[in-house]
Design a protein around this motif. Structure first.
Motif, PDB file in Angstrom:
ATOM      1  N   ASN A 175       0.839  -1.184   0.000  1.00 11.72           N
ATOM      2  CA  ASN A 175       0.000   0.000   0.000  1.00 11.72           C
ATOM      3  C   ASN A 175       0.884   1.248   0.000  1.00 11.72           C
ATOM      4  N   LEU A 176       0.261   2.383  -0.075  1.00  9.87           N
ATOM      5  CA  LEU A 176       0.936   3.672   0.029  1.00  9.87           C
ATOM      6  C   LEU A 176       0.344   4.415   1.212  1.00  9.87           C
ATOM      7  N   THR A 177       1.188   4.810   2.161  1.00 11.22           N
ATOM      8  CA  THR A 177       0.705   5.626   3.268  1.00 11.22           C
ATOM      9  C   THR A 177       1.219   7.046   3.086  1.00 11.22           C
ATOM     10  N   MET A 178       0.378   8.006   3.434  1.00 11.54           N
ATOM     11  CA  MET A 178       0.707   9.409   3.243  1.00 11.54           C
ATOM     12  C   MET A 178       0.477  10.195   4.524  1.00 11.54           C
ATOM     13  N   VAL A 179       1.313  11.198   4.722  1.00  8.42           N
ATOM     14  CA  VAL A 179       1.073  12.225   5.724  1.00  8.42           C
ATOM     15  C   VAL A 179       0.906  13.525   4.955  1.00  8.42           C
ATOM     16  N   ALA A 180      -0.254  14.164   5.081  1.00  8.15           N
ATOM     17  CA  ALA A 180      -0.563  15.342   4.268  1.00  8.15           C
ATOM     18  C   ALA A 180      -1.120  16.449   5.145  1.00  8.15           C
ATOM     19  N   THR A 181      -1.132  17.654   4.596  1.00  6.55           N
ATOM     20  CA  THR A 181      -1.841  18.778   5.192  1.00  6.55           C
ATOM     21  C   THR A 181      -2.882  19.247   4.192  1.00  6.55           C
ATOM     22  N   LEU A 182      -3.979  19.788   4.711  1.00  8.67           N
ATOM     23  CA  LEU A 182      -5.071  20.293   3.881  1.00  8.67           C
ATOM     24  C   LEU A 182      -5.217  21.790   4.093  1.00  8.67           C
ATOM     25  N   SER A 183      -5.273  22.538   3.012  1.00  5.10           N
ATOM     26  CA  SER A 183      -5.515  23.979   3.100  1.00  5.10           C
ATOM     27  C   SER A 183      -7.009  24.218   3.059  1.00  5.10           C
ATOM     28  N   LEU A 184      -7.579  24.470   4.238  1.00  6.59           N
ATOM     29  CA  LEU A 184      -9.023  24.669   4.340  1.00  6.59           C
ATOM     30  C   LEU A 184      -9.309  25.920   5.158  1.00  6.59           C
ATOM     31  N   ALA A 185     -10.375  26.625   4.760  1.00 11.39           N
ATOM     32  CA  ALA A 185     -10.834  27.756   5.550  1.00 11.39           C
ATOM     33  C   ALA A 185     -11.868  27.318   6.576  1.00 11.39           C
ATOM     34  N   ALA A 186     -12.344  26.095   6.437  1.00 13.26           N
ATOM     35  CA  ALA A 186     -13.392  25.583   7.326  1.00 13.26           C
ATOM     36  C   ALA A 186     -12.781  24.661   8.374  1.00 13.26           C
ATOM     37  N   ALA A 208     -13.060  18.663  -5.360  1.00 12.93           N
ATOM     38  CA  ALA A 208     -11.800  18.267  -5.973  1.00 12.93           C
ATOM     39  C   ALA A 208     -10.620  18.762  -5.153  1.00 12.93           C
ATOM     40  N   VAL A 209      -9.558  17.946  -5.130  1.00 11.38           N
ATOM     41  CA  VAL A 209      -8.263  18.332  -4.573  1.00 11.38           C
ATOM     42  C   VAL A 209      -7.309  18.493  -5.744  1.00 11.38           C
ATOM     43  N   ASP A 210      -6.517  19.551  -5.728  1.00 14.49           N
ATOM     44  CA  ASP A 210      -5.692  19.889  -6.886  1.00 14.49           C
ATOM     45  C   ASP A 210      -4.656  18.826  -7.211  1.00 14.49           C
ATOM     46  N   GLU A 211      -4.006  18.263  -6.171  1.00  9.92           N
ATOM     47  CA  GLU A 211      -2.844  17.413  -6.399  1.00  9.92           C
ATOM     48  C   GLU A 211      -3.226  15.948  -6.651  1.00  9.92           C
ATOM     49  N   THR A 212      -2.377  15.269  -7.409  1.00  7.09           N
ATOM     50  CA  THR A 212      -2.435  13.815  -7.568  1.00  7.09           C
ATOM     51  C   THR A 212      -1.040  13.259  -7.285  1.00  7.09           C
ATOM     52  N   VAL A 213      -0.963  11.950  -6.984  1.00  2.34           N
ATOM     53  CA  VAL A 213       0.331  11.300  -6.734  1.00  2.34           C
ATOM     54  C   VAL A 213       0.379   9.987  -7.494  1.00  2.34           C
ATOM     55  N   VAL A 214       1.589   9.514  -7.777  1.00  2.00           N
ATOM     56  CA  VAL A 214       1.811   8.220  -8.419  1.00  2.00           C
ATOM     57  C   VAL A 214       2.413   7.277  -7.388  1.00  2.00           C
ATOM     58  N   VAL A 215       1.873   6.056  -7.303  1.00  2.00           N
ATOM     59  CA  VAL A 215       2.363   5.072  -6.334  1.00  2.00           C
ATOM     60  C   VAL A 215       3.729   4.576  -6.784  1.00  2.00           C
ATOM     61  N   ALA A 216       4.773   4.893  -6.001  1.00  2.00           N
ATOM     62  CA  ALA A 216       6.122   4.478  -6.360  1.00  2.00           C
ATOM     63  C   ALA A 216       6.929   4.002  -5.155  1.00  2.00           C
ATOM     64  N   GLN A 217       6.465   4.224  -3.939  1.00  3.03           N
ATOM     65  CA  GLN A 217       7.172   3.844  -2.725  1.00  3.03           C
ATOM     66  C   GLN A 217       6.149   3.663  -1.604  1.00  3.03           C
ATOM     67  N   PRO A 218       6.556   3.045  -0.466  1.00  6.45           N
ATOM     68  CA  PRO A 218       5.575   2.774   0.591  1.00  6.45           C
ATOM     69  C   PRO A 218       5.080   4.022   1.317  1.00  6.45           C
ATOM     70  N   ARG A 219       5.820   5.136   1.262  1.00  7.29           N
ATOM     71  CA  ARG A 219       5.506   6.267   2.127  1.00  7.29           C
ATOM     72  C   ARG A 219       5.726   7.585   1.392  1.00  7.29           C
ATOM     73  N   LEU A 220       4.775   8.499   1.531  1.00  7.59           N
ATOM     74  CA  LEU A 220       4.906   9.859   1.027  1.00  7.59           C
ATOM     75  C   LEU A 220       4.633  10.825   2.170  1.00  7.59           C
ATOM     76  N   GLY A 221       5.527  11.799   2.329  1.00  2.83           N
ATOM     77  CA  GLY A 221       5.344  12.790   3.379  1.00  2.83           C
ATOM     78  C   GLY A 221       5.781  12.277   4.733  1.00  2.83           C
ATOM     79  N   SER A 222       5.896  13.212   5.674  1.00  4.83           N
ATOM     80  CA  SER A 222       6.274  12.894   7.050  1.00  4.83           C
ATOM     81  C   SER A 222       5.679  13.957   7.952  1.00  4.83           C
TER      82      SER A 222
END
Length: 602
Positions: A460-471, A524-538
């Motif tokens: 699988n791919l696990t991600m750590v992300a931030t969301l830019s939200l006003a809400a 919609a979220v602007d970004e997309t990612v390609v699965v290439a490694q087990p982990r994206l972001g920290s």
């Protein structure tokens, strides 16, 4: 090293009332035209002899004539021992005649009378059966005198559900006593599991005095003895040669495997190369450890390095793919109950990590903080991931389920043996997260990825992300898609970080949508990612995601004076609602401190 744990146990006598010995001359089968078969076991002073049957022989008589002799006990149903007596006789003359039985203690050659509760007669058929034998009972008693204590020793390490011999040597050596009067009391410093106890204890020999003891998960304890007629007077026991037994257990387990891929470990069991087919059945497609491979070829059958004498060790992480669900037969393996923790050699990069525990364990209880490295990550197949921030774990993986395995990432330069805390010092039974870190999947509009989808993919791919939200981020759910198929779910509002696990093959492109948990609408979220490694972001460098469409009205609320006013309410178009306006439905609330939140009012 620990002394053996034995709970309070009562020993009963193997003494037998002596009977005027008859000649034990086995019959010539050619003398008789018929026979009655008797399946029998011994009970001495009301205590089933069990394994002690091996110390006896049994004979059957009609009158004073010996008609059958069983010199050796046989193994019956469920491991019980019993005697099989083929009693010869005449079909007419002996029909209905009562049979008489004798037992001989082989060590001394003394013969004793034993009998069944109900008369056993010659009937040309059989009495008892292997699973329910006729019980032959006898009695005897010899008083004890002059014993001042015993030295004790064990014949080996007492493993769970296995039998060892407890040998007692009286002081003085020429003391006269009856084992029927001897009782044992065993006390433990701690009791990790209520199931830890003696399963069976049988007198195996009177001279020397030996008991066969079968344990169920023993632990450290002290042994004391006393006499039945003096229960408050302890009989001293001394470890022979000042040695103590090291205790271990055999834990039993089954592989409960589902169709598709899963990450597994056997917390307490080996699967040697000749066990693999019994463990995985005919439905295994492929299994992998970090260093070994197993493949079920349609023409060759099981093939790979696991078939070369390696197999899968206990506490080894592996990934397995099944063609359909399969539940294996039961396996057992010996596990020491000493204080040494399980250790896993880790180094920079990725290591496959098992759960070495018999129960689900909280991640926060598994490791000592002083050995952890900031930035280390644990990833599960379907339960999420967690990262060590230098003082605590952050993420949506809070519990390591037993029998699962994980991917462990170590930052650059790390190399050491990672120690897991011994399970016997942890709370009894399974542990669960004290407060759920994820938003309830029962919330309106919430979605989850089914196990069937997750098991289609090896990794699988696990991600750590931030969301830019006003809400308010907790009102939303981040959903990961490949095409139009939902492949992962993450929840915002966790320290400004979103943890999401995406189930996908390498090279697949993942897009994201932000779902309103109240209305179910997706943005919609602007970004997309390609699965290439087990982990994206920290934690330090999360992937930044931006949602361009938010609920109308939240960002453009009227700038009314709030002062000490109560919470203000607006509809989705930003129009102010008075206190007398209908309050049901989705409204926007702004508190006196200026915070804004969209809620459902019922």
């Amino acid at each position: 090293m620990k002394k053996t744990l034995l709970l309070l146990t009562t020993l009963l006598s193997l003494g037998l009332g002596a009977y005027a010995q008859s000649a034990w001359t086995g019959p010539d089968a050619h003398q008789y035209n018929d026979e009655t078969v008797v399946y029998a076991t011994l009970s001495i002073n009301g205590h089933a002899a069990g394994a002690d049957n091996a110390d006896y022989a049994v004979a059957a008589f009609i009158g004073d004539e010996c008609r059958a002799v069983a010199e050796e006990a046989m193994t019956g149903v469920g491991g019980t021992t019993l005697f099989v007596l083929r009693v010869g006789g005449d079909r007419e003359a002996d029909q209905g005649t009562t049979l008489r039985f004798e037992a001989r203690y082989k060590a001394k050659g003394t013969t004793y009378a034993v009998s069944a509760a109900t008369a056993v007669t010659f009937n040309s058929e059989s009495w008892g059966r292997p699973s329910l034998p006729v019980v032959l009972s006898g009695e005897g008693y010899t008083p004890h005198t002059s014993v001042t204590g015993f030295e004790w020793s064990l014949s080996g390490q007492p493993y769970n559900r296995e039998t060892v011999q407890l040998r007692l040597t009286p002081r003085p050596a020429n003391a006269t006593f009856s084992p029927a009067d001897l009782r044992f009391r065993y006390t433990s410093d701690y009791n990790w599991e209520q199931v830890w106890q003696i399963v069976d204890l049988q007198l195996a020999s009177r001279e020397p005095l030996i008991y066969n003891v079968t344990f169920q998960v023993p632990m450290g304890a002290d042994i004391k003895a006393y006499w039945a007629d003096e229960p408050d007077v302890e009989v001293p026991l001394w470890p022979a040669g000042e040695t103590e037994a090291y205790c271990a257990m055999t834990a039993w387990f089954r592989l409960d495997l589902k169709e598709g891929w899963q990450w597994r470990s056997n917390p307490c069991g080996y699967l040697w190369d000749d066990d693999l087919e019994a463990g995985f059945g005919p439905y295994l497609i492929e299994a992998r450890t970090q260093d070994e491979l197993l493949y079920n070829d349609p023409s060759w059958g099981y093939f790979g390095t696991m078939m070369e004498g390696n197999g899968i060790d206990d506490k080894m992480a592996y990934k397995v793919r099944m063609a359909q669900d399969y539940r294996s037969r039961t396996f057992g393996s010996t596990v020491g109950t000493g204080g040494d923790p399980f250790e896993l050699p880790v180094s920079e990069g990725w290591t496959w990590m098992p759960s070495p525990y018999l129960y689900d364990r909280l991640l926060q209880n598994i490791f000592q903080a002083d050995q952890l490295v900031e930035g280390m990550v644990i990833i599960s197949k379907e339960e999420g991931s967690a990262e060590w921030n230098g003082s605590q774990w952050e993420g949506d993986l809070e519990v390591l389920p037993t029998e699962q395995s994980f991917l462990l990432y170590m930052p650059e330069g790390a190399s050491f043996n990672l120690r897991f805390n011994p399970e016997r010092y942890m709370p009894q039974g399974n542990e669960t997260a004290p407060t759920p870190s994820r938003r309830s999947e029962q919330a309106e509009g919430a979605a989850s990825v089914g196990h069937e989808v997750a098991r289609r993919f090896r990794d699988n791919l696990t991600m750590v992300a931030t969301l830019s939200l006003a809400a308010n981020q907790a009102d939303y759910q981040l959903r990961a898609y490949v095409g139009d198929e939902l492949r992962g779910v993450g929840h915002a509002g966790q320290a400004d970080r979103v943890f999401v696990t995406v189930h996908a093959d390498g090279g697949e492109r993942v897009s994201f949508r932000l779902a309103d948990l109240h209305t179910g609408a997706e943005y919609a979220v602007d970004e997309t990612v390609v699965v290439a490694q087990p982990r994206l972001g920290s934690l330090r460098q999360p992937v930044e995601l931006h949602a361009t469409a938010l609920t109308q009205g939240i960002a453009d609320l009227p700038t009314e004076a709030t002062a000490t006013a109560a919470t203000q309410r607006y509809d989705l178009q930003g129009r102010s609602l008075s206190s007398s306006s209908p309050s049901k439905g989705i409204v926007i609330r702004r508190a006196a401190d200026g915070s804004v939140r969209k809620v459902v009012q019922r």
